[in-house]
Write a protein that holds these residues in place. Structure first.
Motif, PDB file in Angstrom:
ATOM      1  N   VAL A  76       0.407  -0.967   0.066  1.00  0.00           N
ATOM      2  CA  VAL A  76       0.090   0.182   0.261  1.00  0.00           C
ATOM      3  C   VAL A  76       1.132   1.349   0.026  1.00  0.00           C
ATOM      4  N   ALA A  77       0.237   2.599  -0.063  1.00  0.00           N
ATOM      5  CA  ALA A  77       0.399   3.082  -0.772  1.00  0.00           C
ATOM      6  C   ALA A  77      -0.212   4.994  -0.357  1.00  0.00           C
ATOM      7  N   GLY A  78       0.472   5.834   0.330  1.00  0.00           N
ATOM      8  CA  GLY A  78      -0.268   7.304  -0.151  1.00  0.00           C
ATOM      9  C   GLY A  78      -0.312   7.444  -0.732  1.00  0.00           C
ATOM     10  N   GLY A  79      -1.572   8.641  -1.316  1.00  0.00           N
ATOM     11  CA  GLY A  79      -2.032   8.763  -2.950  1.00  0.00           C
ATOM     12  C   GLY A  79      -1.352  10.327  -3.108  1.00  0.00           C
ATOM     13  N   LEU A  80      -0.636  10.893  -3.786  1.00  0.00           N
ATOM     14  CA  LEU A  80      -0.138  12.486  -3.321  1.00  0.00           C
ATOM     15  C   LEU A  80      -0.565  12.652  -5.375  1.00  0.00           C
ATOM     16  N   ALA A 146       8.218   8.030  -4.469  1.00  0.00           N
ATOM     17  CA  ALA A 146       8.855   8.258  -3.862  1.00  0.00           C
ATOM     18  C   ALA A 146       8.695   7.933  -2.149  1.00  0.00           C
ATOM     19  N   SER A 147      10.061   7.542  -1.525  1.00  0.00           N
ATOM     20  CA  SER A 147      10.020   5.947  -0.581  1.00  0.00           C
ATOM     21  C   SER A 147      11.212   7.203   0.208  1.00  0.00           C
ATOM     22  N   GLY A 148      10.477   6.897   1.729  1.00  0.00           N
ATOM     23  CA  GLY A 148      11.497   7.339   2.601  1.00  0.00           C
ATOM     24  C   GLY A 148      11.426   7.072   3.696  1.00  0.00           C
ATOM     25  N   ASP A 149      12.027   7.177   5.115  1.00  0.00           N
ATOM     26  CA  ASP A 149      11.585   6.411   6.070  1.00  0.00           C
ATOM     27  C   ASP A 149      10.822   7.420   7.206  1.00  0.00           C
ATOM     28  N   SER A 150       9.426   7.892   6.490  1.00  0.00           N
ATOM     29  CA  SER A 150       8.228   8.146   7.924  1.00  0.00           C
ATOM     30  C   SER A 150       7.256   8.326   7.472  1.00  0.00           C
ATOM     31  N   PHE A 151       6.462   8.167   8.250  1.00  0.00           N
ATOM     32  CA  PHE A 151       4.910   7.702   7.388  1.00  0.00           C
ATOM     33  C   PHE A 151       4.108   9.381   6.805  1.00  0.00           C
ATOM     34  N   ILE A 152       4.322  10.117   6.242  1.00  0.00           N
ATOM     35  CA  ILE A 152       3.988  11.383   6.289  1.00  0.00           C
ATOM     36  C   ILE A 152       2.414  11.400   5.996  1.00  0.00           C
ATOM     37  N   ALA A 153       2.345  12.307   7.372  1.00  0.00           N
ATOM     38  CA  ALA A 153       0.488  12.823   6.840  1.00  0.00           C
ATOM     39  C   ALA A 153       0.133  13.874   7.740  1.00  0.00           C
ATOM     40  N   SER A 154       0.953  14.697   6.960  1.00  0.00           N
ATOM     41  CA  SER A 154       0.784  16.006   6.723  1.00  0.00           C
ATOM     42  C   SER A 154       0.570  16.745   5.459  1.00  0.00           C
ATOM     43  N   SER A 155      -0.757  17.866   4.606  1.00  0.00           N
ATOM     44  CA  SER A 155      -0.441  18.366   3.380  1.00  0.00           C
ATOM     45  C   SER A 155       0.512  18.986   3.069  1.00  0.00           C
ATOM     46  N   GLU A 156       1.661  20.007   4.250  1.00  0.00           N
ATOM     47  CA  GLU A 156       2.829  20.628   3.916  1.00  0.00           C
ATOM     48  C   GLU A 156       3.959  19.391   3.010  1.00  0.00           C
ATOM     49  N   LYS A 157       3.782  18.506   3.800  1.00  0.00           N
ATOM     50  CA  LYS A 157       4.588  17.196   3.120  1.00  0.00           C
ATOM     51  C   LYS A 157       5.166  17.225   2.138  1.00  0.00           C
ATOM     52  N   LYS A 159       2.828  18.370  -0.795  1.00  0.00           N
ATOM     53  CA  LYS A 159       2.970  19.754  -1.783  1.00  0.00           C
ATOM     54  C   LYS A 159       4.751  19.442  -1.198  1.00  0.00           C
ATOM     55  N   TRP A 160       5.555  19.613   0.051  1.00  0.00           N
ATOM     56  CA  TRP A 160       6.750  19.351  -1.171  1.00  0.00           C
ATOM     57  C   TRP A 160       7.342  17.701  -1.915  1.00  0.00           C
ATOM     58  N   LEU A 161       6.712  16.813  -1.311  1.00  0.00           N
ATOM     59  CA  LEU A 161       6.898  15.731  -2.013  1.00  0.00           C
ATOM     60  C   LEU A 161       6.832  16.029  -3.891  1.00  0.00           C
ATOM     61  N   ILE A 162       5.375  16.428  -3.880  1.00  0.00           N
ATOM     62  CA  ILE A 162       5.361  16.461  -4.954  1.00  0.00           C
ATOM     63  C   ILE A 162       5.820  17.813  -5.813  1.00  0.00           C
ATOM     64  N   GLU A 163       6.655  18.764  -5.143  1.00  0.00           N
ATOM     65  CA  GLU A 163       7.026  19.651  -5.623  1.00  0.00           C
ATOM     66  C   GLU A 163       8.427  19.336  -6.337  1.00  0.00           C
ATOM     67  N   ASN A 164       9.420  18.878  -5.193  1.00  0.00           N
ATOM     68  CA  ASN A 164      11.074  18.089  -5.475  1.00  0.00           C
ATOM     69  C   ASN A 164      10.869  17.234  -5.952  1.00  0.00           C
ATOM     70  N   PHE A 165       9.409  16.153  -6.324  1.00  0.00           N
ATOM     71  CA  PHE A 165       9.599  14.697  -7.077  1.00  0.00           C
ATOM     72  C   PHE A 165       8.956  14.379  -7.825  1.00  0.00           C
ATOM     73  N   GLN A 166       8.050  15.574  -8.018  1.00  0.00           N
ATOM     74  CA  GLN A 166       6.930  14.823  -9.197  1.00  0.00           C
ATOM     75  C   GLN A 166       6.829  13.903  -8.566  1.00  0.00           C
ATOM     76  N   ALA A 167       6.463  13.625  -7.301  1.00  0.00           N
ATOM     77  CA  ALA A 167       5.892  11.646  -7.171  1.00  0.00           C
ATOM     78  C   ALA A 167       4.526  11.895  -7.179  1.00  0.00           C
ATOM     79  N   SER A 197      -4.571   9.397   1.802  1.00  0.00           N
ATOM     80  CA  SER A 197      -3.762  10.267   1.308  1.00  0.00           C
ATOM     81  C   SER A 197      -2.634  11.101   1.550  1.00  0.00           C
ATOM     82  N   ALA A 198      -1.821  10.585   2.552  1.00  0.00           N
ATOM     83  CA  ALA A 198      -0.655  11.285   3.149  1.00  0.00           C
ATOM     84  C   ALA A 198      -1.025  12.491   3.311  1.00  0.00           C
ATOM     85  N   ASP A 199      -1.942  13.008   3.892  1.00  0.00           N
ATOM     86  CA  ASP A 199      -2.711  13.803   5.130  1.00  0.00           C
ATOM     87  C   ASP A 199      -2.678  14.077   6.459  1.00  0.00           C
TER      88      ASP A 199
END
Ligand code: ADE
Length: 228
Positions: A76-80, A146-157, A159-167, A197-199
Protein backbone atom coordinates in the motif's frame (compact mmCIF):
# COMPACT_ATOMS: atom_id res chain seq x y z
CA UNK A 1 12.22 -19.57 -12.41
CA UNK A 2 12.19 -18.14 -8.88
CA UNK A 3 10.05 -15.06 -8.44
CA UNK A 4 10.27 -12.87 -5.35
CA UNK A 5 7.10 -11.35 -3.95
CA UNK A 6 7.88 -8.84 -1.26
CA UNK A 7 5.69 -6.76 1.04
CA UNK A 8 6.67 -4.60 3.98
CA UNK A 9 3.99 -5.48 6.53
CA UNK A 10 2.47 -8.81 7.49
CA UNK A 11 -0.90 -7.53 6.22
CA UNK A 12 0.61 -7.08 2.75
CA UNK A 13 1.58 -10.73 2.38
CA UNK A 14 -1.23 -12.43 4.30
CA UNK A 15 -3.47 -12.41 1.18
CA UNK A 16 -0.79 -14.40 -0.70
CA UNK A 17 -0.49 -16.99 2.07
CA UNK A 18 -4.25 -17.47 1.85
CA UNK A 19 -4.09 -17.85 -1.94
CA UNK A 20 -1.11 -20.23 -1.76
CA UNK A 21 -1.48 -22.24 1.47
CA UNK A 22 1.07 -24.95 0.55
CA UNK A 23 4.51 -23.66 1.42
CA UNK A 24 7.71 -24.41 3.27
CA UNK A 25 9.46 -21.68 5.17
CA UNK A 26 12.97 -20.60 6.11
CA UNK A 27 14.17 -17.89 8.50
CA UNK A 28 16.99 -15.59 7.42
CA UNK A 29 18.05 -12.31 9.03
CA UNK A 30 14.98 -12.00 11.21
CA UNK A 31 12.49 -12.59 8.40
CA UNK A 32 10.49 -15.61 7.27
CA UNK A 33 10.74 -16.56 3.60
CA UNK A 34 7.88 -18.70 2.29
CA UNK A 35 8.68 -21.03 -0.63
CA UNK A 36 5.65 -21.72 -2.78
CA UNK A 37 5.56 -24.04 -5.81
CA UNK A 38 3.77 -22.23 -8.62
CA UNK A 39 3.17 -23.64 -12.14
CA UNK A 40 6.64 -25.23 -12.34
CA UNK A 41 8.18 -22.08 -10.89
CA UNK A 42 8.81 -21.11 -7.29
CA UNK A 43 7.57 -18.05 -5.49
CA UNK A 44 9.63 -16.71 -2.62
CA UNK A 45 7.31 -14.62 -0.46
CA UNK A 46 8.21 -12.43 2.51
CA UNK A 47 7.41 -9.27 4.39
CA UNK A 48 10.46 -7.25 5.29
CA UNK A 49 9.16 -5.08 8.14
CA UNK A 50 8.75 -1.36 7.54
CA UNK A 51 11.37 0.89 5.99
CA UNK A 52 14.21 1.14 3.53
CA UNK A 53 16.80 -0.81 5.51
CA UNK A 54 14.54 -3.79 6.19
CA UNK A 55 13.27 -3.92 2.63
CA UNK A 56 16.80 -3.67 1.20
CA UNK A 57 17.88 -6.60 3.36
CA UNK A 58 14.90 -8.71 2.32
CA UNK A 59 15.30 -7.93 -1.39
CA UNK A 60 19.02 -8.76 -1.18
CA UNK A 61 18.28 -12.03 0.62
CA UNK A 62 15.67 -13.01 -1.96
CA UNK A 63 18.13 -12.40 -4.78
CA UNK A 64 21.47 -13.51 -3.32
CA UNK A 65 20.36 -16.37 -1.08
CA UNK A 66 17.18 -17.63 -2.74
CA UNK A 67 18.32 -16.85 -6.31
CA UNK A 68 15.17 -14.97 -7.31
CA UNK A 69 15.35 -13.75 -10.91
CA UNK A 70 12.46 -11.27 -10.83
CA UNK A 71 10.91 -9.28 -7.99
CA UNK A 72 7.44 -7.87 -7.52
CA UNK A 73 6.66 -5.62 -4.56
CA UNK A 74 3.04 -5.64 -3.44
CA UNK A 75 1.62 -3.29 -0.85
CA UNK A 76 0.00 0.00 0.00
CA UNK A 77 0.99 3.65 -0.40
CA UNK A 78 -0.12 7.15 0.34
CA UNK A 79 -1.58 8.92 -2.69
CA UNK A 80 -0.03 12.27 -3.65
CA UNK A 81 -1.54 12.69 -7.11
CA UNK A 82 -5.14 13.90 -6.60
CA UNK A 83 -6.31 11.35 -9.20
CA UNK A 84 -5.40 8.52 -6.80
CA UNK A 85 -8.17 7.45 -4.42
CA UNK A 86 -8.19 4.74 -1.74
CA UNK A 87 -8.04 1.31 -3.41
CA UNK A 88 -6.58 2.64 -6.68
CA UNK A 89 -3.42 1.01 -8.05
CA UNK A 90 -0.12 2.53 -9.14
CA UNK A 91 3.00 0.98 -10.63
CA UNK A 92 6.21 2.91 -10.29
CA UNK A 93 7.77 4.04 -13.56
CA UNK A 94 10.73 5.16 -11.41
CA UNK A 95 11.49 5.59 -7.74
CA UNK A 96 13.48 7.99 -5.58
CA UNK A 97 14.60 8.31 -1.96
CA UNK A 98 13.13 11.64 -0.90
CA UNK A 99 15.01 11.62 2.43
CA UNK A 100 18.50 11.60 0.88
CA UNK A 101 19.90 15.11 1.25
CA UNK A 102 23.51 16.01 0.53
CA UNK A 103 22.56 19.34 -1.00
CA UNK A 104 25.18 20.90 1.34
CA UNK A 105 27.73 19.66 -1.23
CA UNK A 106 25.87 21.05 -4.21
CA UNK A 107 24.10 17.83 -5.20
CA UNK A 108 20.41 17.75 -6.13
CA UNK A 109 17.98 16.53 -3.48
CA UNK A 110 17.74 12.73 -3.53
CA UNK A 111 21.06 12.29 -5.33
CA UNK A 112 23.86 9.96 -4.20
CA UNK A 113 27.21 10.06 -6.06
CA UNK A 114 27.67 7.06 -8.38
CA UNK A 115 23.90 6.55 -8.25
CA UNK A 116 20.99 8.65 -9.51
CA UNK A 117 17.96 10.44 -8.07
CA UNK A 118 15.54 8.06 -9.84
CA UNK A 119 15.80 4.32 -10.53
CA UNK A 120 13.69 3.00 -13.42
CA UNK A 121 11.59 -0.12 -12.92
CA UNK A 122 11.42 -2.97 -15.46
CA UNK A 123 9.57 -2.21 -18.67
CA UNK A 124 8.49 -5.84 -19.34
CA UNK A 125 7.02 -6.38 -15.88
CA UNK A 126 5.25 -3.03 -16.09
CA UNK A 127 3.90 -4.08 -19.48
CA UNK A 128 2.45 -7.23 -17.90
CA UNK A 129 0.84 -5.04 -15.24
CA UNK A 130 -0.71 -2.87 -17.96
CA UNK A 131 -2.08 -5.96 -19.76
CA UNK A 132 -3.66 -7.20 -16.52
CA UNK A 133 -5.16 -3.78 -15.90
CA UNK A 134 -6.63 -3.70 -19.38
CA UNK A 135 -8.10 -7.20 -19.04
CA UNK A 136 -9.60 -6.42 -15.63
CA UNK A 137 -10.81 -2.97 -16.71
CA UNK A 138 -8.69 -1.34 -14.00
CA UNK A 139 -7.41 2.21 -14.34
CA UNK A 140 -3.74 1.59 -13.44
CA UNK A 141 -1.59 4.69 -12.94
CA UNK A 142 2.08 4.58 -13.88
CA UNK A 143 4.03 7.24 -12.01
CA UNK A 144 6.80 8.31 -9.68
CA UNK A 145 6.95 6.68 -6.26
CA UNK A 146 8.96 8.44 -3.56
CA UNK A 147 10.23 6.45 -0.59
CA UNK A 148 11.58 7.49 2.79
CA UNK A 149 11.62 6.40 6.40
CA UNK A 150 8.63 8.48 7.52
CA UNK A 151 4.90 7.98 7.40
CA UNK A 152 3.67 11.11 5.63
CA UNK A 153 0.59 12.59 7.28
CA UNK A 154 0.66 16.31 6.48
CA UNK A 155 -0.42 18.46 3.56
CA UNK A 156 2.83 20.48 3.74
CA UNK A 157 5.06 17.42 3.43
CA UNK A 158 2.83 16.10 0.67
CA UNK A 159 3.20 19.35 -1.27
CA UNK A 160 7.01 19.25 -0.75
CA UNK A 161 7.18 15.71 -2.20
CA UNK A 162 5.17 16.71 -5.25
CA UNK A 163 7.16 19.90 -5.86
CA UNK A 164 10.61 18.40 -5.35
CA UNK A 165 10.18 14.92 -6.83
CA UNK A 166 7.02 15.11 -8.99
CA UNK A 167 5.93 12.11 -6.92
CA UNK A 168 2.53 10.49 -7.42
CA UNK A 169 2.64 8.22 -4.37
CA UNK A 170 4.71 7.86 -1.22
CA UNK A 171 5.73 4.82 0.79
CA UNK A 172 8.68 3.54 2.80
CA UNK A 173 10.34 0.71 0.83
CA UNK A 174 10.05 0.93 -2.95
CA UNK A 175 13.18 2.95 -3.72
CA UNK A 176 15.46 0.81 -1.55
CA UNK A 177 14.15 -2.34 -3.23
CA UNK A 178 14.61 -0.62 -6.60
CA UNK A 179 18.22 0.21 -5.74
CA UNK A 180 19.02 -3.36 -4.71
CA UNK A 181 17.39 -4.83 -7.83
CA UNK A 182 19.06 -2.29 -10.12
CA UNK A 183 22.52 -2.96 -8.69
CA UNK A 184 22.04 -6.74 -8.79
CA UNK A 185 20.45 -6.57 -12.28
CA UNK A 186 17.13 -8.13 -11.31
CA UNK A 187 13.98 -6.93 -13.12
CA UNK A 188 11.47 -5.50 -10.65
CA UNK A 189 8.03 -3.97 -10.46
CA UNK A 190 6.68 -1.92 -7.55
CA UNK A 191 2.90 -2.13 -7.26
CA UNK A 192 0.95 -0.25 -4.60
CA UNK A 193 -2.70 0.22 -3.79
CA UNK A 194 -3.63 3.48 -2.11
CA UNK A 195 -4.50 3.32 1.60
CA UNK A 196 -4.56 7.06 2.38
CA UNK A 197 -3.81 10.49 0.95
CA UNK A 198 -0.68 11.28 3.02
CA UNK A 199 -2.46 14.27 4.57
CA UNK A 200 -3.76 15.08 8.06
CA UNK A 201 -6.17 12.12 8.00
CA UNK A 202 -3.61 9.62 6.72
CA UNK A 203 -3.18 7.66 9.95
CA UNK A 204 -6.90 6.99 10.33
CA UNK A 205 -7.32 6.16 6.64
CA UNK A 206 -4.29 3.85 6.71
CA UNK A 207 -5.64 1.86 9.66
CA UNK A 208 -9.04 1.60 8.02
CA UNK A 209 -7.91 0.60 4.52
CA UNK A 210 -4.58 -1.24 4.97
CA UNK A 211 -6.14 -4.68 4.76
CA UNK A 212 -8.46 -3.88 1.86
CA UNK A 213 -5.82 -2.12 -0.22
CA UNK A 214 -3.26 -4.86 0.48
CA UNK A 215 -5.79 -7.37 -0.84
CA UNK A 216 -6.37 -5.27 -3.99
CA UNK A 217 -2.64 -5.23 -4.65
CA UNK A 218 -2.23 -8.97 -3.98
CA UNK A 219 -5.15 -9.87 -6.29
CA UNK A 220 -3.52 -7.83 -9.04
CA UNK A 221 -0.11 -9.48 -8.53
CA UNK A 222 -1.75 -12.92 -8.67
CA UNK A 223 -3.09 -12.04 -12.12
CA UNK A 224 0.36 -10.81 -13.17
CA UNK A 225 1.98 -14.10 -12.08
CA UNK A 226 -0.16 -16.02 -14.54
CA UNK A 227 1.52 -14.03 -17.35
CA UNK A 228 5.15 -14.31 -16.24
N1 ADE B 1 2.32 3.86 3.15
C1 ADE B 1 1.00 4.03 3.06
N2 ADE B 1 0.66 5.30 3.32
C2 ADE B 1 1.81 5.96 3.57
C3 ADE B 1 2.12 7.30 3.91
N3 ADE B 1 1.15 8.21 4.04
N4 ADE B 1 3.42 7.62 4.12
C4 ADE B 1 4.38 6.68 4.00
N5 ADE B 1 4.14 5.41 3.69
C5 ADE B 1 2.87 5.04 3.47
Amino acid sequence: MKIAILGAMREEITPFLKKFPHYTQEEVGGNTFYKIPYNGNELILAYSKIGKVHSALSASTMILKFNCEKLIFSGVAGGLNPKLKVGDLIIASKLCQYDVDITAFGHPLGFIPQSSVYIDSDHSLNQIAKEVAQQKGIDLMEGVIASGDSFIASSEKKKWLIENFQADAVEMEGASVANVCHLLKIPFCILRSISDSADGGADISFDEFLEHSAQVSADFVEAMLAKI
